[in-house]
Enzyme design. Structure first.
Site, PDB file in Angstrom:
ATOM      1  N   GLY A  38       6.920   1.071  -1.389  1.00 19.01           N
ATOM      2  CA  GLY A  38       6.468   0.470  -0.239  1.00 19.01           C
ATOM      3  C   GLY A  38       5.443   1.412   0.399  1.00 19.01           C
ATOM      4  O   GLY A  38       4.791   2.052  -0.219  1.00 19.01           O
ATOM      5  N   VAL A  39       5.287   1.325   1.854  1.00 21.38           N
ATOM      6  CA  VAL A  39       4.231   1.773   2.457  1.00 21.38           C
ATOM      7  C   VAL A  39       4.194   3.211   2.354  1.00 21.38           C
ATOM      8  O   VAL A  39       2.935   3.924   1.903  1.00 21.38           O
ATOM      9  CB  VAL A  39       4.163   1.263   3.992  1.00 21.38           C
ATOM     10  CG1 VAL A  39       2.860   1.942   4.833  1.00 21.38           C
ATOM     11  CG2 VAL A  39       3.837  -0.132   3.971  1.00 21.38           C
ATOM     12  N   ARG A  84      14.195   2.741   6.257  1.00 30.13           N
ATOM     13  CA  ARG A  84      14.807   3.244   7.283  1.00 30.13           C
ATOM     14  C   ARG A  84      15.874   2.578   7.869  1.00 30.13           C
ATOM     15  O   ARG A  84      15.997   1.523   7.715  1.00 30.13           O
ATOM     16  CB  ARG A  84      13.541   3.410   8.253  1.00 30.13           C
ATOM     17  CG  ARG A  84      12.180   4.205   7.735  1.00 30.13           C
ATOM     18  CD  ARG A  84      11.246   4.614   8.771  1.00 30.13           C
ATOM     19  NE  ARG A  84      11.460   5.331   9.747  1.00 30.13           N
ATOM     20  CZ  ARG A  84      11.475   6.515   9.630  1.00 30.13           C
ATOM     21  NH1 ARG A  84      11.032   7.244   8.638  1.00 30.13           N
ATOM     22  NH2 ARG A  84      11.681   7.586  10.763  1.00 30.13           N
ATOM     23  N   HIS A 104     -24.812  -8.449  10.694  1.00 33.84           N
ATOM     24  CA  HIS A 104     -25.378  -8.090   9.300  1.00 33.84           C
ATOM     25  C   HIS A 104     -26.248  -7.042   9.120  1.00 33.84           C
ATOM     26  O   HIS A 104     -27.015  -6.692  10.070  1.00 33.84           O
ATOM     27  CB  HIS A 104     -26.339  -9.272   8.789  1.00 33.84           C
ATOM     28  CG  HIS A 104     -26.709  -9.106   7.279  1.00 33.84           C
ATOM     29  ND1 HIS A 104     -25.992  -9.165   6.185  1.00 33.84           N
ATOM     30  CD2 HIS A 104     -28.005  -8.738   6.892  1.00 33.84           C
ATOM     31  CE1 HIS A 104     -26.704  -8.888   5.045  1.00 33.84           C
ATOM     32  NE2 HIS A 104     -27.972  -8.494   5.757  1.00 33.84           N
TER      33      HIS A 104
END
Length: 469
Positions: free
Chosen positions: A186-187, A275, A447
């Site tokens: 996961g993260v 968690r 740009h």
């Protein structure tokens, strides 16, 4: 006994933000928080002290090291052999944390929020509101906000300690482990695994799910996995961990993969499998505070618990366990208490993984949209066709837009590439206002910038084709 309008239990992103916003709205506010770092009180909770902030500092330092070591020569920059001074790197991380946690203390003082250090415990309800033990001092408040956050989930067969660590331990290794195991892709697992891989560790990731990053859009997860594997991260999916032996010399992990028993040896093992809500010390059972079957505090749409005058926000109520979600709940609740229309739009919360390349998304994935029976159209544009990305030397990845085929309403945006954590915001604004892919496509973008990739992807979705493809 000191009396307050609002007492917040917990000084993390949900709690400290709720306290500051409530004070700004004219309430007399206090906040009690038990977090300590290096033996001293430290506001900011897990995020600022041992989570979001220090991990990003380490990600940035390790990425700079890798750039010097592997990419500088492409820019015509010749340097000698790069080495890591881990002590200095960790000290820099600590300095960043000190500035931010100290900043919260300053904001409390500025906004006249009274801090208490220690565990906040609900004691009883009386005529003045709720009596709370604020780190050993009893105070009373008309409104009590529970914002006690979450703790790393511990595997029964791999308790934390020794060479088995959670996120805070993984940010404080005294030396780079030669062999690093990570349970959970996961993260947290991806970010911390990336840090130590760049600094020289051989990293193996063991994931129980059958595929990679299944919460993200399929195209994004496939692209990201390709780059992570190219970097040397070794992934194993559909893994069942059967035993973990935590010894002085390292960690032995026994697991099953595709029905085959396997063994892996690591110097350190990071366990990042989610968690769990932190309600320890609140006195929930004694006062009758209702929790759900997973231990999260039950709340309604206005963050009210079953007890009058008691509210809860952030990780402790479940949902997306993200600091920015928790902060928005803190602001919304404070405004509700002041009679205002606080609101959180949960459908457009941005998700970000700060790896290299970064991953970011908001709204529906293509799969989710189709499962909901929506008639959609998509547009995609690569960073490889963007001048700024080529100038940076990082043409990896793309931006993908998902819109309603009939109304053109922007339903989702998904990105993988360098710096996409800073690009997701403009799409979230469009989605917050119910805007269309064409709104995004016809907005002038400077740009050369990376943001032009967002514009081009929106053009592909809204108008049928991008300009530069």
């Amino acid at each position: 006994m000191e009396s307050y309008d609002v007492l917040v239990i917990g000084g993390g992103p949900a709690g400290y933000v709720a306290a500051i916003r409530a004070a700004q709205l004219g309430f007399k506010v206090a906040c009690v928080d038990a977090f300590e770092r290096d033996g001293k009180p430290s506001l900011g909770g897990t995020c600022l002290n041992v989570g979001c902030i220090p991990s990003k500092a380490m990600l940035d330092s390790s990425e700079k090291f890798e750039m010097i070591r592997t990419e500088a020569h492409e820019h015509g920059i010749r340097v000698g052999e790069a080495t890591v001074d881990l002590g200095t790197m960790l000290a820099r991380k600590a300095g960043v944390v000190d500035k931010l946690t100290g900043g919260i203390a300053y904001l409390f003082k500025k906004n006249k929020v009274t801090p208490y250090h220690g565990v906040g415990q609900l004691v009883r309800q009386d005529e003045g509101g709720w009596v709370v033990n604020a780190g050993g001092t009893e105070v009373v408040a008309r409104h009590v906000i529970l914002a006690t956050g979450s703790n790393p989930r511990e595997l029964p067969i791999a308790p934390f300690g020794g060479n088995v660590v959670e996120n805070s331990g993984a940010l404080a290794f005294e030396q780079v482990p030669a062999r690093l195991g990570v349970i959970g892709a996961g993260v947290i697992g991806l970010e911390l695994g990336s840090v130590w891989r760049r600094l020289g560790a051989q990293v193996t990731v063991l994931e129980a799910m059958p595929g990679f990053l299944m919460a993200a859009d399929d195209a994004v997860s496939k692209e990201a996995l390709k780059h992570f594997k190219k970097q040397g991260l070794d992934f194993h999916f559909g893994v069942n961990i059967t035993a973990v032996e935590n010894g002085q010399g390292g960690v032995t992990v026994r697991y099953e993969e595709n029905g085959e028993a396997k063994v892996a040896e690591f110097d350190k093992l990071i366990v990042s499998v989610g968690r769990v809500p932190n309600t320890q010390g609140l006195g929930a059972e004694a006062v009758g505070l209702q929790l759900d079957e997973r231990g999260f505090i039950k709340v309604d749409s206005h963050y009210r618990t079953n007890l009058p005058g008691i509210y809860a926000i952030g990780d402790v109520i479940g949902g997306a366990m993200l600091a920015h979600k928790a902060e928005e709940e803190g602001v919304a609740l404070a405004e509700m208490l002041a009679g205002q229309a606080g609101h959180v739009n949960y459908s457009v919360i941005p998700w970000i993984i700060y790896t290299s390349p970064e991953i970011a998304w908001a709204g529906l994935t293509e799969k989710q949209a189709k499962e909901q029976g929506l008639d959609i159209k998509t547009g995609q544009f690569p960073f490889a066709a963007n001048g700024r990305a080529l100038g940076h030397g990082d043409p990896r990845g793309f931006v993908k837009i998902i819109a309603d085929k009939q109304t053109d309403k922007l339903l989702g945006i998904h990105m993988v590439g360098g710096g996409v954590s800073e690009l997701i915001g403009e799409a979230v604004v469009i989605m917050e206002f119910g805007g269309s892919a064409e709104d995004l496509a016809r907005t002038i973008h400077a740009h050369p910038t990376l943001s032009e990739v967002v514009k081009e992807a929106a053009m592909a979705a809204a108008l049928g084709s991008a300009l530069h493809m």
